[in-house]
Design a protein around this motif. Structure first.
Motif, PDB file in Angstrom:
ATOM      1  N   HIS A  98     -11.174  -6.786   9.188  1.00 46.34           N
ATOM      2  CA  HIS A  98      -9.788  -6.668   9.657  1.00 46.34           C
ATOM      3  C   HIS A  98      -9.423  -7.800  10.618  1.00 46.34           C
ATOM      4  O   HIS A  98      -8.314  -8.335  10.561  1.00 46.34           O
ATOM      5  CB  HIS A  98      -9.574  -5.316  10.350  1.00 46.34           C
ATOM      6  N   LYS A 130       1.753   5.511 -10.283  1.00 49.89           N
ATOM      7  CA  LYS A 130       1.828   6.280  -9.027  1.00 49.89           C
ATOM      8  C   LYS A 130       3.174   6.108  -8.329  1.00 49.89           C
ATOM      9  O   LYS A 130       3.390   6.613  -7.229  1.00 49.89           O
ATOM     10  CB  LYS A 130       0.718   5.819  -8.069  1.00 49.89           C
ATOM     11  N   SER A 159      -7.015   4.504  14.872  1.00 52.17           N
ATOM     12  CA  SER A 159      -8.366   5.091  14.831  1.00 52.17           C
ATOM     13  C   SER A 159      -8.501   5.859  13.512  1.00 52.17           C
ATOM     14  O   SER A 159      -7.626   5.773  12.642  1.00 52.17           O
ATOM     15  CB  SER A 159      -8.557   6.019  16.033  1.00 52.17           C
ATOM     16  N   SER A 160      -9.578   6.637  13.360  1.00 49.94           N
ATOM     17  CA  SER A 160      -9.813   7.352  12.093  1.00 49.94           C
ATOM     18  C   SER A 160      -8.711   8.369  11.827  1.00 49.94           C
ATOM     19  O   SER A 160      -8.214   9.024  12.751  1.00 49.94           O
ATOM     20  CB  SER A 160     -11.160   8.074  12.140  1.00 49.94           C
ATOM     21  N   PHE A 161      -8.389   8.517  10.541  1.00 55.69           N
ATOM     22  CA  PHE A 161      -7.267   9.382  10.160  1.00 55.69           C
ATOM     23  C   PHE A 161      -7.691  10.841  10.036  1.00 55.69           C
ATOM     24  O   PHE A 161      -8.749  11.148   9.468  1.00 55.69           O
ATOM     25  CB  PHE A 161      -6.699   8.985   8.783  1.00 55.69           C
ATOM     26  N   LEU A 183     -10.927  -8.046   1.955  1.00 58.53           N
ATOM     27  CA  LEU A 183      -9.713  -7.675   2.699  1.00 58.53           C
ATOM     28  C   LEU A 183      -9.092  -8.896   3.422  1.00 58.53           C
ATOM     29  O   LEU A 183      -7.870  -9.079   3.413  1.00 58.53           O
ATOM     30  CB  LEU A 183     -10.094  -6.575   3.696  1.00 58.53           C
ATOM     31  N   PRO A 221      -6.112  -2.571   1.254  1.00 62.18           N
ATOM     32  CA  PRO A 221      -7.097  -1.544   0.910  1.00 62.18           C
ATOM     33  C   PRO A 221      -8.463  -1.923   1.478  1.00 62.18           C
ATOM     34  O   PRO A 221      -8.710  -3.089   1.791  1.00 62.18           O
ATOM     35  CB  PRO A 221      -7.105  -1.587  -0.623  1.00 62.18           C
ATOM     36  N   THR A 260       1.660   3.514  -2.039  1.00 61.91           N
ATOM     37  CA  THR A 260       1.255   4.800  -2.628  1.00 61.91           C
ATOM     38  C   THR A 260       0.093   5.411  -1.843  1.00 61.91           C
ATOM     39  O   THR A 260      -0.385   6.487  -2.187  1.00 61.91           O
ATOM     40  CB  THR A 260       0.825   4.624  -4.103  1.00 61.91           C
ATOM     41  N   GLY A 268       0.834  -1.213   0.000  1.00 59.12           N
ATOM     42  CA  GLY A 268       0.000   0.000   0.000  1.00 59.12           C
ATOM     43  C   GLY A 268       0.858   1.247   0.000  1.00 59.12           C
ATOM     44  O   GLY A 268       0.489   2.292   0.554  1.00 59.12           O
ATOM     45  N   GLY A 290      -7.416  -1.999  12.063  1.00 63.30           N
ATOM     46  CA  GLY A 290      -8.233  -0.831  12.398  1.00 63.30           C
ATOM     47  C   GLY A 290      -8.703  -0.941  13.839  1.00 63.30           C
ATOM     48  O   GLY A 290      -8.919  -2.052  14.345  1.00 63.30           O
ATOM     49  N   ILE A 326      -0.978   5.798   4.588  1.00 64.70           N
ATOM     50  CA  ILE A 326       0.002   5.348   5.593  1.00 64.70           C
ATOM     51  C   ILE A 326       1.284   4.890   4.922  1.00 64.70           C
ATOM     52  O   ILE A 326       2.388   5.259   5.337  1.00 64.70           O
ATOM     53  CB  ILE A 326      -0.533   4.163   6.451  1.00 64.70           C
ATOM     54  N   ASN A 380      -8.540  11.964   6.521  1.00 62.82           N
ATOM     55  CA  ASN A 380      -9.872  11.799   5.917  1.00 62.82           C
ATOM     56  C   ASN A 380     -10.490  13.153   5.583  1.00 62.82           C
ATOM     57  O   ASN A 380     -11.274  13.275   4.648  1.00 62.82           O
ATOM     58  CB  ASN A 380     -10.822  11.059   6.870  1.00 62.82           C
ATOM     59  N   ILE A 412       2.755  -5.155  -7.285  1.00 63.76           N
ATOM     60  CA  ILE A 412       2.051  -6.309  -6.709  1.00 63.76           C
ATOM     61  C   ILE A 412       0.545  -6.147  -6.858  1.00 63.76           C
ATOM     62  O   ILE A 412       0.026  -5.038  -6.886  1.00 63.76           O
ATOM     63  CB  ILE A 412       2.349  -6.554  -5.197  1.00 63.76           C
ATOM     64  N   ASP A 413      -0.117  -7.291  -6.908  1.00 67.12           N
ATOM     65  CA  ASP A 413      -1.573  -7.306  -6.779  1.00 67.12           C
ATOM     66  C   ASP A 413      -1.849  -8.265  -5.629  1.00 67.12           C
ATOM     67  O   ASP A 413      -1.515  -9.449  -5.701  1.00 67.12           O
ATOM     68  CB  ASP A 413      -2.212  -7.806  -8.084  1.00 67.12           C
TER      69      ASP A 413
HETATM   70  N1  LIG Z   1      -9.215   6.001   6.775  1.00 69.37           N
HETATM   71  C1  LIG Z   1      -9.284   5.741   8.051  1.00 69.37           C
HETATM   72  O1  LIG Z   1      -9.693   6.596   8.858  1.00 69.37           O
HETATM   73  C2  LIG Z   1      -8.856   4.396   8.575  1.00 69.37           C
HETATM   74  C3  LIG Z   1      -8.804   4.184   9.954  1.00 69.37           C
HETATM   75  C4  LIG Z   1      -8.359   2.947  10.439  1.00 69.37           C
HETATM   76  C5  LIG Z   1      -8.002   1.937   9.549  1.00 69.37           C
HETATM   77  N2  LIG Z   1      -8.082   2.185   8.207  1.00 69.37           N
HETATM   78  C6  LIG Z   1      -7.669   1.097   7.299  1.00 69.37           C
HETATM   79  O2  LIG Z   1      -6.511   1.520   6.612  1.00 69.37           O
HETATM   80  C7  LIG Z   1      -6.481   0.900   5.328  1.00 69.37           C
HETATM   81  C8  LIG Z   1      -6.322   1.973   4.280  1.00 69.37           C
HETATM   82  O3  LIG Z   1      -5.094   2.640   4.533  1.00 69.37           O
HETATM   83  P1  LIG Z   1      -4.640   3.893   3.660  1.00 69.37           P
HETATM   84  O4  LIG Z   1      -5.692   4.972   3.795  1.00 69.37           O
HETATM   85  O5  LIG Z   1      -3.247   4.168   4.000  1.00 69.37           O
HETATM   86  O6  LIG Z   1      -4.733   3.286   2.231  1.00 69.37           O
HETATM   87  P2  LIG Z   1      -5.171   4.027   0.888  1.00 69.37           P
HETATM   88  O7  LIG Z   1      -4.638   5.420   0.877  1.00 69.37           O
HETATM   89  O8  LIG Z   1      -6.622   3.778   0.683  1.00 69.37           O
HETATM   90  O9  LIG Z   1      -4.336   3.194  -0.157  1.00 69.37           O
HETATM   91  C9  LIG Z   1      -4.540   1.822  -0.388  1.00 69.37           C
HETATM   92  C10 LIG Z   1      -3.281   1.282  -1.021  1.00 69.37           C
HETATM   93  O10 LIG Z   1      -3.474  -0.068  -1.390  1.00 69.37           O
HETATM   94  C11 LIG Z   1      -3.149  -0.216  -2.775  1.00 69.37           C
HETATM   95  N3  LIG Z   1      -3.969  -1.284  -3.354  1.00 69.37           N
HETATM   96  C12 LIG Z   1      -5.269  -1.250  -3.703  1.00 69.37           C
HETATM   97  N4  LIG Z   1      -5.635  -2.430  -4.217  1.00 69.37           N
HETATM   98  C13 LIG Z   1      -4.530  -3.218  -4.237  1.00 69.37           C
HETATM   99  C14 LIG Z   1      -4.254  -4.533  -4.686  1.00 69.37           C
HETATM  100  N5  LIG Z   1      -5.203  -5.315  -5.202  1.00 69.37           N
HETATM  101  N6  LIG Z   1      -2.998  -5.011  -4.570  1.00 69.37           N
HETATM  102  C15 LIG Z   1      -2.006  -4.245  -4.043  1.00 69.37           C
HETATM  103  N7  LIG Z   1      -2.204  -2.997  -3.575  1.00 69.37           N
HETATM  104  C16 LIG Z   1      -3.454  -2.485  -3.681  1.00 69.37           C
HETATM  105  C17 LIG Z   1      -3.458   1.137  -3.393  1.00 69.37           C
HETATM  106  O11 LIG Z   1      -2.783   1.287  -4.623  1.00 69.37           O
HETATM  107  P3  LIG Z   1      -3.607   1.883  -5.886  1.00 69.37           P
HETATM  108  O12 LIG Z   1      -4.152   3.204  -5.420  1.00 69.37           O
HETATM  109  O13 LIG Z   1      -2.577   2.020  -6.939  1.00 69.37           O
HETATM  110  O14 LIG Z   1      -4.687   0.898  -6.194  1.00 69.37           O
HETATM  111  C18 LIG Z   1      -2.904   2.050  -2.301  1.00 69.37           C
HETATM  112  O15 LIG Z   1      -1.508   2.150  -2.351  1.00 69.37           O
HETATM  113  C19 LIG Z   1      -7.777   0.126   5.172  1.00 69.37           C
HETATM  114  O16 LIG Z   1      -7.504  -1.218   5.477  1.00 69.37           O
HETATM  115  C20 LIG Z   1      -8.674   0.771   6.216  1.00 69.37           C
HETATM  116  O17 LIG Z   1      -9.667  -0.115   6.689  1.00 69.37           O
HETATM  117  C21 LIG Z   1      -8.466   3.373   7.696  1.00 69.37           C
END
Ligand SMILES: NC(=O)c1ccc[n+]([C@@H]2O[C@H](COP(=O)([O-])OP(=O)(O)OC[C@H]3O[C@@H](n4cnc5c(N)ncnc54)[C@H](OP(=O)(O)O)[C@@H]3O)[C@@H](O)[C@H]2O)c1
Length: 304
Positions: A135, A54, A155-157, A96, A91, A27, A25, A120, A30, A160, A68-69
């Motif tokens: 999760h 990216k 917790s929430s970022f 997940l 993601p 790009t 993740g 999370g 986090i 956001n 990677i995928d």
């Molecule tokens: N937002 C919140 O407040 C919050 C709070 C607590 C926990 N979380 C958890 O944090 C995570 C999201 O973190 P984040 O916001 O840092 O992530 P993010 O900015 O949403 O980015 C997700 C990353 O995963 C990559 N990705 C997507 N599909 C993929 C695949 N099939 N294979 C490999 N990589 C893939 C994306 O690349 P591409 O963009 O190139 O697809 C991107 O780099 C989630 O699990 C969420 O539940 C979020």
């Protein structure tokens, strides 16, 4: 194995990877900050990138990049070859837990020695909402793997408010969530990244799970007050009805299952279940977590 995969394997084998750390993740919110922190420490990083276009910023930071995928175990295995430790981030997608299981399978084959696993907050609660259940199912895969792991549950970022509300804050001086006056112990992803980089570079955290939050819980009304002070404009928080939020997320093209999962999160925020504050960021980093006011100042460009 296709041509690209063979080329990647040969390239990885040529480099000395004794202390290489892999970041998935990379790009995202986090991941990008984790890459920055590790490179600042002089650690060699292989950044797992889903979309090659990216990857530029990560290369500029000095990271090696691997495509990677997470749906494809082979691609993860190739990217993990020769890697000592890994940060795993998944993601927000309905499968997940499956992606988590894929990562663990690949890490076992590749011989990864320690995984810092991003989850999370609330995932371990018996009353976990859907996001937490996804999760927790993923966490169970690493717990059962035999690979030393450390789980972080943020917790929430704060970010956001840039990613999901920045546009309307800029254009309408307002942001919209169905969260009443519920308080959230918001965390800046930069703090998560500092903690993760320490967990990846020091020992003694194996088998632990840490809740990561900011130093205080604040409501969206307080967020609006701080954003107003920092921007010098009057920014309002509009507590919208659930159905308005549902329609809005659907109109952005979000899948129904994600929309409903996010509405569940908003409901527990509104009901007051997201205000718990954890001391872990300060305990691990030795510094107070970044306050929302500082976050807002640092991200002013996204609000004006
Ligand atoms: N937002 C919140 O407040 C919050 C709070 C607590 C926990 N979380 C958890 O944090 C995570 C999201 O973190 P984040 O916001 O840092 O992530 P993010 O900015 O949403 O980015 C997700 C990353 O995963 C990559 N990705 C997507 N599909 C993929 C695949 N099939 N294979 C490999 N990589 C893939 C994306 O690349 P591409 O963009 O190139 O697809 C991107 O780099 C989630 O699990 C969420 O539940 C979020």
């Amino acid at each position: 194995m296709d041509k690209k995969e063979i080329e990647n394997r040969l390239r990885y084998k040529r480099t000395n990877m004794a202390n290489m750390i892999f970041v998935s993740g990379a790009t995202g919110n986090i991941g990008k900050e984790v890459v920055k922190q590790l490179i600042k420490k002089g650690i060699r990083v292989r950044a797992g990138v889903h979309s090659e276009q990216k990857a530029g910023i990560l290369k500029k930071l000095g990271a090696e990049v691997a495509l990677i995928d997470l749906n494809n175990i082979k691609s993860i295995q190739t990217a993990l070859e020769g890697v000592a430790k890994a940060f795993s981030l998944f993601p927000l997608v309905p499968n997940l837990a499956e992606l988590g299981a894929n990562f663990v399978k690949a890490a076992k084959v590749a011989g990864v020695k320690h995984i810092v696993w991003s989850s999370g907050m609330g995932a371990d609660s018996p009353q976990a909402i859907t996001l937490g259940k996804w999760h927790r199912a993923a966490e169970k895969a690493v717990e059962a793997s035999g690979i030393p792991y450390t789980i972080v549950r943020p917790s929430s970022f704060m970010q956001n408010y840039v990613n999901f509300a920045g546009h309307t804050i800029k254009n309408q001086n307002a942001f919209y969530f169905p969260q009443g006056d519920g308080k959230i112990s918001l965390i800046d992803v930069r703090d998560i990244a500092v903690v993760v980089s320490i967990l990846l570079s020091e020992s003694g955290h194996e088998g632990k799970a840490y809740n990561l939050t900011g130093a205080e819980a604040i409501s969206n009304y307080k967020v609006a007050e701080i954003l107003s002070e920092v921007t010098g404009r009057s920014i309002s928080y509009i507590d919208v009805p659930v159905d308005t939020a549902r329609q809005s997320m659907k109109s952005m093209g979000m899948p129904d299952v994600i929309v409903e999962a996010l509405l569940e999160l908003s409901a527990i925020i509104k009901a007051g279940y997201t205000s718990a504050v954890s001391p872990v960021v300060e305990q691990i980093t030795g510094k107070q977590p970044i306050a929302f006011r500082q976050f807002a100042k640092d991200h002013l460009q996204f609000f004006e």
